[in-house]
Design an enzyme around this catalytic site. Structure first.
Site, PDB file in Angstrom:
ATOM      1  CE  LYS A  26     -13.932   4.225  -2.546  1.00  0.00           C
ATOM      2  NZ  LYS A  26     -12.824   4.921  -1.879  1.00  0.00           N
ATOM      3  CB  THR A  27     -16.913   9.144  -0.870  1.00  0.00           C
ATOM      4  OG1 THR A  27     -15.887   8.637  -1.696  1.00  0.00           O
ATOM      5  CG2 THR A  27     -16.360  10.240  -0.001  1.00  0.00           C
ATOM      6  CG  ASP A 214     -11.950   5.877   1.636  1.00  0.00           C
ATOM      7  OD1 ASP A 214     -12.378   4.830   1.114  1.00  0.00           O
ATOM      8  OD2 ASP A 214     -12.086   7.000   1.128  1.00  0.00           O
ATOM      9  CD  GLU A 215      -9.431   4.635  -2.091  1.00  0.00           C
ATOM     10  OE1 GLU A 215      -9.389   3.454  -2.506  1.00  0.00           O
ATOM     11  OE2 GLU A 215      -9.894   5.573  -2.755  1.00  0.00           O
ATOM     12  CD  GLN A 245     -11.294   1.258  -7.528  1.00  0.00           C
ATOM     13  OE1 GLN A 245     -10.872   2.397  -7.641  1.00  0.00           O
ATOM     14  NE2 GLN A 245     -12.541   1.005  -7.170  1.00  0.00           N
ATOM     15  NE  ARG A 597     -10.869   5.930 -11.238  1.00  0.00           N
ATOM     16  CZ  ARG A 597     -11.448   5.518 -10.128  1.00  0.00           C
ATOM     17  NH1 ARG A 597     -11.835   6.372  -9.222  1.00  0.00           N
ATOM     18  NH2 ARG A 597     -11.667   4.233  -9.913  1.00  0.00           N
TER      19      ARG A 597
END
Length: 749
Positions: A26-27, A214-215, A245, A597
């Site tokens: 995603k980043t 983002d997020e 998330q 993670r």
DNA sequence: GCAATTGGCGTTTTT
DNA sequence: CGCCAATTGC
């Protein structure tokens, strides 16, 4: 890039929703999308607003974009909601009734304001705690409800609501008098600006041609409203997130934002990033099974082409002490077995308090670690004291800063005097600082002299703050406020550490001045930066250390090997009642974040007994453990289902202790620093112990031949006669450290 | 006015 | 257990 990623990068126009599963790059997509917009000359850096979850993430992304397109991206409007908006609000402070030098109240300051109001109104603090009222007010603000609206429409006859209404009103007044905003105000005032000032709204709508968030699953209603306004003109709003998330509802984040994006923008393009590049098949499968229990979610099919990988380990210990020891033992074993370094590991937990035992264990074994979160540097008392002086020097109306240092170091302005001034300020309805100056004009006696010299001190600091850069100002103020002398008098290790922390602030100001190419290196700008600084923004200096943090803080990060600890009912509570469905879903998402993670190894642990309130209480494993496990076993789509969980063999602690070459290191010799500070280590090597009760022929140091590969020396052994860690010389392939089965070993004479 | 001592009480997660 | 607030004693 895969097809989905590429499409998400090059479709730059119009509202866009990018649903990105954990570890789906995603980043990377976000970075490339911005770089693409710039390289196609669709906008200048200044016209791009990119909102990230931490400032550090913004910095890193900026650097990568510069690398990609080869020109400066300094002008990119990139950072957290709070930091970007605080900068805009300083420019546009006047129409909001603020001065550009407004202070930012942190959680502690805000709670103190409320505490004082509660005292003033004679409310029973036991019945209505400042914290809960603060939280309630904060919730209202997240929905852009102010005190006036609240008192007009939200009173429901309950005593609590009525009290909150009163406190809310006074809280607004006090903050304005103090020229201070709390974290929520940075959003609220931005929204007010856009919704109530057409001219300014137009200005920023014009500026931000492209907006990327983002997020997005962790944005709150205020942020939603702001984005809606800002994007109204160009409609180039690109949000990236993963509903699975969403874990920040407790601070007002609402998953609704991402769930209903397509309703808000019917013409939105939707891209799904479903290929996970991070984790093994086992970890991805476990995560998918877990999250499939949630009802409220957007369909996504996360898959991976990575290896099947190791089984997930489940460690069950008797007490939290033992749990910590077992984790560290596993960690050491993995180091030996796979050649991992400390930096490959993260140990995650639900609450900061849980880190303590683990720290102890790591220290005992000489493994260096670093804690994120907990009390961050700028929250420490001595640092906040100095910062309070700094804040006062920029904004003397800052009441919380003023109260904090008015008698620190002790200068003869005690409780009685402060109370009198408080009353004066209330009577005349003036800011505390004005009341203080008034008292200096009309008072008499010893206290008067003290007040007068204090005012002179602060006014002098103000002059210094305006005429010099941040570094000079901080150094001057630290020396002349008396803080340094006061701390220097304390010769205890803690006192010394406090003194060093103050020096560290001076140092930080120095760094700030050196690195501030983009803005004026003023004291005011330095303060703005540190007010919004969090532990996660910290640049890691000692690279090779184990990371300890809460699951919340781990969002967006990844590690080769992850330990998720403290998986008990009471930490991951389960509740049958229907009204709790939503919170259970969030708990599940939290667990989901934790396990995703991990790249290669995942170890879950819990203790059957845990200390709570000083008492050892029995505890049950979290229901989520069973959820992954049972679902996994029932599934027919995978063939490794039976072995999904690998139950870790138990080590005998006494024996392990004897084994540890570092167990004789006197405690605290290297580690007396407070736990949230960096720790350095004596080199942790596995070496032969002095004595052992293990089978004679397989004590550490014994030379062995491995049945298949080569010969080597035993480094460690476990006590149930199954395994040994050995360094093996492979024929022609060099050395490796491995976990070997006893059964496969032969002793070399 | 201030330092030292006692008593009471509670724990998610954070910009 | 450990932190904070209130109280005491100087």
């Amino acid at each position: 890039m895969n097809t989905a990623q590429r499409e998400a990068v090059i479709n730059t126009e119009g509202p866009t929703l990018i649903l990105a599963g954990a570890g789906s790059g995603k980043t990377r997509v976000l970075t490339y999308r911005i770089a693409y917009i710039l390289s196609q000359r669709l906008a200048t850096p200044w016209q791009i607003l990119a909102l990230t979850f931490t400032n550090k993430a913004a910095r890193e992304m900026q650097a990568r974009i510069e690398n990609l397109i080869g020109i400066s991206a300094k002008k990119l409007q990139m950072g957290t909601f709070h930091s970007i908006f605080s900068r805009i609000l300083r420019i546009e402070a006047a129409p909001l009734g603020y001065n550009k030098d407004f202070s930012i109240y942190d959680e502690e300051d805000a709670t103190n304001v409320i505490k004082n109001i509660i005292k003033e109104l004679n409310i029973d603090e036991k019945k209505y705690s400042p914290k809960s009222i603060k939280h309630f007010i904060s919730n209202q603000k997240n929905y852009l409800i102010n005190a006036t609206t609240f008192n007009a429409h939200y009173l429901d006859g309950r005593e609590f609501t009525e009290i909150v209404g009163k406190v809310f009103r006074l809280y607004e007044i006090r903050c304005k008098e103090a020229n201070a905003m709390d974290f929520d105000d940075l959003l609220v005032n931005m929204a007010i600006l856009l919704e109530q000032n057409p001219v300014l709204c137009q200005k920023y709508q014009n500026q931000f041609k492209y907006i990327l968030v983002d997020e997005y699953q962790d944005t709150n209603h205020a942020q939603y409203r702001i984005l809606k306004r800002l994007a109204a003109q160009y409609q180039n709003l690109c949000v990236v997130g993963d509903d699975a998330q969403s874990i920040y509802s407790f601070r007002g984040a609402t998953i609704e934002n991402i769930l209903s994006f397509q309703k808000d923008y019917p013409n939105a393009k939707v891209f799904r990033l479903e290929q996970n590049y991070r984790s093994t098949k086992i970890i991805v499968a476990a995560a998918n099974y877990l999250i499939s229990h949630n009802k409220n979610r957007l369909e996504k099919n996360v898959f991976t082409q990575n290896d099947t990988g190791e089984l997930i380990k489940l460690v069950i210990a008797n007490s939290e002490r033992e749990e910590a020891d077992k984790i560290v033992d596993w960690l050491r074993e993995q180091k030996a077995r796979y050649g991992y370094k400390n930096e490959d590991f993260a140990i995650l937990y639900r609450t900061n308090a849980q880190s303590r035992v683990i720290e102890d264990s790591l220290r005992n074994k000489g493994i260096p670690y670093r804690i994120f979160g907990g009390i961050s540097f700028y929250q420490r008392k001595e640092v906040k004291d100095l910062v309070a002086y700094l804040r006062l020097s920029v904004n003397p109306y800052d009441e919380e800063a003023l109260r904090r240092v008015i008698n620190y170091p002790a200068r003869g302005i005690g409780d009685k005097t402060i109370e009198k001034i408080t009353l004066l300020a209330q009577e005349k309805q003036i800011p505390f600082w004005q009341a203080l100056k008034m008292a200096a004009a009309v008072g008499k006696g010893k206290a008067l002299v003290a007040i007068q010299s204090f005012i002179m001190l602060i006014e002098n600091f103000q002059k210094v703050g305006q005429t010099t850069d941040a570094y000079q100002a901080v150094e001057y103020i630290a020396k002349n406020s008396g803080i340094l002398q006061d701390l220097n008098a304390d010769a205890t290790p803690e006192g010394r550490s406090r003194w060093e922390n103050v020096l560290e602030v001076i140092n930080a100001a120095h760094e700030f001045v050196k690195n501030s190419q983009n803005q004026e290196p003023s004291l005011a700008n330095f303060l703005n930066e540190i007010a919004l600084y969090t532990d996660l923004d910290k640049e890691v200096k000692d690279k090779n250390v184990v990371t300890l943090m809460t699951i919340h803080a781990s969002k967006g990060l990844e590690f080769t090997s992850v330990f998720v600890t403290g998986l008990e009912e009471n930490l991951f509570p389960s509740s049958q009642s229907a009204k709790d469905i939503l919170s259970i879903e969030e708990e599940r998402r939290l667990f989901y974040v934790a396990i995703t993670r991990a790249q290669k190894n995942l170890c879950l642990s819990y203790a059957q007994n845990r200390y709570r309130f000083g008492k050892l209480e029995p505890s049950q494993p979290s229901r989520f453990l069973n959820e992954i496990k049972q679902e996994f076993i029932q599934s027919s789509s995978v063939d490794y289902k039976e072995n999904f969980f690998h139950r870790a063999p138990s080590f005998n602690q006494k024996e392990i202790k004897k084994l540890s070459p570092l167990s004789n290191t006197p405690k605290n010799s290297f580690f007396s620093a407070p736990s949230s500070k960096d720790t350095t280590e004596p080199s942790p090597t596995l070496s032969a112990p002095q004595a052992s009760n293990f089978p004679e022929q397989l004590t550490p140091g014994t030379r062995v031949i491995h049945a298949k590969f080569g010969y080597g020396v035993i480094l460690e052994v476990d006590n149930n006669g199954e395994n040994a860690i050995a360094q093996v010389d492979f024929y022609a392939k060099g050395k490796k450290t491995l976990l070997l089965k006893y059964a496969n070993l032969q002793i070399v004479q």
